[in-house]
Design a protein around this motif. Sequence first.
Motif, PDB file in Angstrom:
ATOM      1  N   ARG A  12      -1.505 -48.768  -6.575  1.00 43.36           N
ATOM      2  CA  ARG A  12      -1.117 -48.250  -7.890  1.00 43.36           C
ATOM      3  C   ARG A  12      -2.247 -47.456  -8.566  1.00 43.36           C
ATOM      4  N   TRP A  13      -3.344 -47.202  -7.862  1.00 43.17           N
ATOM      5  CA  TRP A  13      -4.443 -46.467  -8.475  1.00 43.17           C
ATOM      6  C   TRP A  13      -3.966 -45.073  -8.885  1.00 43.17           C
ATOM      7  N   PRO A  14      -4.117 -44.686 -10.161  1.00 44.58           N
ATOM      8  CA  PRO A  14      -3.474 -43.450 -10.635  1.00 44.58           C
ATOM      9  C   PRO A  14      -4.303 -42.180 -10.492  1.00 44.58           C
ATOM     10  N   ASP A  15      -5.607 -42.301 -10.303  1.00 43.27           N
ATOM     11  CA  ASP A  15      -6.485 -41.134 -10.368  1.00 43.27           C
ATOM     12  C   ASP A  15      -6.910 -40.662  -8.977  1.00 43.27           C
ATOM     13  N   PRO A  16      -7.338 -39.420  -8.858  1.00 48.33           N
ATOM     14  CA  PRO A  16      -7.843 -38.939  -7.570  1.00 48.33           C
ATOM     15  C   PRO A  16      -9.065 -39.737  -7.119  1.00 48.33           C
ATOM     16  N   VAL A  17      -9.142 -40.007  -5.823  1.00 52.21           N
ATOM     17  CA  VAL A  17     -10.283 -40.707  -5.240  1.00 52.21           C
ATOM     18  C   VAL A  17     -11.216 -39.665  -4.627  1.00 52.21           C
ATOM     19  N   PRO A  18     -12.451 -39.563  -5.090  1.00 46.36           N
ATOM     20  CA  PRO A  18     -13.372 -38.573  -4.536  1.00 46.36           C
ATOM     21  C   PRO A  18     -13.519 -38.716  -3.022  1.00 46.36           C
ATOM     22  N   GLY A  19     -13.434 -37.589  -2.327  1.00 39.06           N
ATOM     23  CA  GLY A  19     -13.571 -37.593  -0.880  1.00 39.06           C
ATOM     24  C   GLY A  19     -12.257 -37.623  -0.134  1.00 39.06           C
ATOM     25  N   VAL A  20     -11.169 -37.953  -0.818  1.00 38.07           N
ATOM     26  CA  VAL A  20      -9.859 -38.023  -0.178  1.00 38.07           C
ATOM     27  C   VAL A  20      -9.191 -36.652  -0.235  1.00 38.07           C
ATOM     28  N   ALA A  21      -8.863 -36.120   0.937  1.00 36.96           N
ATOM     29  CA  ALA A  21      -8.214 -34.808   0.993  1.00 36.96           C
ATOM     30  C   ALA A  21      -6.734 -34.895   0.652  1.00 36.96           C
ATOM     31  N   ARG A  22      -6.097 -35.974   1.085  1.00 37.23           N
ATOM     32  CA  ARG A  22      -4.686 -36.197   0.771  1.00 37.23           C
ATOM     33  C   ARG A  22      -4.523 -37.650   0.367  1.00 37.23           C
ATOM     34  N   GLN A  23      -4.086 -37.877  -0.848  1.00 40.71           N
ATOM     35  CA  GLN A  23      -3.946 -39.228  -1.387  1.00 40.71           C
ATOM     36  C   GLN A  23      -2.473 -39.622  -1.425  1.00 40.71           C
ATOM     37  N   VAL A  24      -2.166 -40.782  -0.837  1.00 39.94           N
ATOM     38  CA  VAL A  24      -0.786 -41.240  -0.719  1.00 39.94           C
ATOM     39  C   VAL A  24      -0.662 -42.610  -1.367  1.00 39.94           C
ATOM     40  N   ALA A  25       0.238 -42.733  -2.326  1.00 40.32           N
ATOM     41  CA  ALA A  25       0.485 -44.015  -2.982  1.00 40.32           C
ATOM     42  C   ALA A  25       1.608 -44.736  -2.240  1.00 40.32           C
ATOM     43  N   LEU A  26       1.265 -45.864  -1.636  1.00 38.53           N
ATOM     44  CA  LEU A  26       2.244 -46.668  -0.912  1.00 38.53           C
ATOM     45  C   LEU A  26       2.051 -48.135  -1.263  1.00 38.53           C
ATOM     46  N   ASP A  27       3.110 -48.908  -1.131  1.00 41.47           N
ATOM     47  CA  ASP A  27       3.038 -50.349  -1.315  1.00 41.47           C
ATOM     48  C   ASP A  27       2.455 -50.947  -0.036  1.00 41.47           C
ATOM     49  N   LEU A  28       1.227 -51.443  -0.114  1.00 44.75           N
ATOM     50  CA  LEU A  28       0.556 -51.972   1.070  1.00 44.75           C
ATOM     51  C   LEU A  28       1.184 -53.272   1.560  1.00 44.75           C
ATOM     52  N   ALA A  29       2.052 -53.849   0.753  1.00 43.74           N
ATOM     53  CA  ALA A  29       2.792 -55.031   1.193  1.00 43.74           C
ATOM     54  C   ALA A  29       4.021 -54.662   2.015  1.00 43.74           C
ATOM     55  N   GLU A  30       4.214 -53.371   2.250  1.00 44.34           N
ATOM     56  CA  GLU A  30       5.313 -52.879   3.082  1.00 44.34           C
ATOM     57  C   GLU A  30       4.715 -52.143   4.282  1.00 44.34           C
ATOM     58  N   PRO A  31       4.287 -52.874   5.308  1.00 46.05           N
ATOM     59  CA  PRO A  31       3.593 -52.244   6.438  1.00 46.05           C
ATOM     60  C   PRO A  31       4.373 -51.124   7.101  1.00 46.05           C
ATOM     61  N   ALA A  32       5.692 -51.204   7.109  1.00 47.08           N
ATOM     62  CA  ALA A  32       6.490 -50.173   7.781  1.00 47.08           C
ATOM     63  C   ALA A  32       6.246 -48.800   7.170  1.00 47.08           C
ATOM     64  N   ALA A  33       6.072 -48.736   5.862  1.00 47.04           N
ATOM     65  CA  ALA A  33       5.826 -47.456   5.211  1.00 47.04           C
ATOM     66  C   ALA A  33       4.471 -46.889   5.615  1.00 47.04           C
ATOM     67  N   VAL A  34       3.485 -47.765   5.757  1.00 47.96           N
ATOM     68  CA  VAL A  34       2.152 -47.310   6.157  1.00 47.96           C
ATOM     69  C   VAL A  34       2.168 -46.863   7.615  1.00 47.96           C
ATOM     70  N   VAL A  35       2.887 -47.582   8.463  1.00 49.71           N
ATOM     71  CA  VAL A  35       3.016 -47.190   9.872  1.00 49.71           C
ATOM     72  C   VAL A  35       3.701 -45.828   9.987  1.00 49.71           C
TER      73      VAL A  35
END
Length: 304
Positions: A33-56
């Motif tokens: 749920r982090w809302p701001d850009p993360v320095p160093g990240v070229a592409r930032q994707v917001a996903l529910d890490l409790a849903e492994p299928a989405a990350v896969v």
Amino acid sequence: MKLLLTGASGLLGAAVARAAAAQGDEVVGVVGRWPDPVPGVARQVALDLAEPAAVVALVQATRPQAILNCAALAEPAACDAAPALAQRVNVDLPAALAAAARAQGARFVHVSSEQVFDGAAPPYAIASPVNPLHRYGRQKVESERAVLAADPGAAVVRAPLMSGNSLGGRRSVHEKFLEAWSAGKTMRLFTDEIRAVCSAESTAAALLELAARPDLAGVLHWTGAEPVSRWEMGRAVCAHFGFPENWIEPVPRAALPEFTATRPRDLTLDLAPLDRVLRVKPERFAAAVARLVLPAWWRGAGRR
């Protein structure tokens, strides 16, 4: 190198993103749920890490050359409060990522924890028997086994308590101290509870080197260069910022037996073989403390 980084907004993940970008890697960063850009990240994707299928599915879509899993629900109390959620993030996610990495031919590096040990018989070598004292430690043991079963070529890195400057200013050792001090509390710090604290930057450097070293597989250890007590941590932080030492109080673990029952006493790790084979070397605690800063929220609040 294209890297998929989970937990990119956390203390360690953010350090990995910065270091990876500095060496020319392309970072796809997964945040919750982090809302701001993360320095160093070229592409930032917001996903529910409790849903492994989405990350896969993201792994399959991005086809990274390496996957670094820095995501975890790492507070033992939080794991006890939400055991099913903790199981999904701490065990199911890394297991699914390991399987996906192997299927894609990607290098997988998973961050485990010193908390797999009970703290009774340090220093702990890689082959030392695990005996976690709480749910979080048990989940980390389970994650190690699940990852290596799914991908025997993965690197599983047991990491220690982290120091550093987090994105939100409330994640690391000194930031926890600052939160207590901002509420007017005196920190009671154990003189006989030992951790080999490591900076997020040092750990990030080790993880990135391992991402490019498929010859180093299995369970590995990485920590700071020397063990320090909780009391020594507090004294060093106070001295660094010029705070009065009466903001901390030294206490032995025996003074709070009900609190220390599930807290390992001494988690000093034997760093072989990584201390000999990596270019990055373990960092002394004083060097890590020298880089600490006061977060923005403290500059507006300070000590009450």
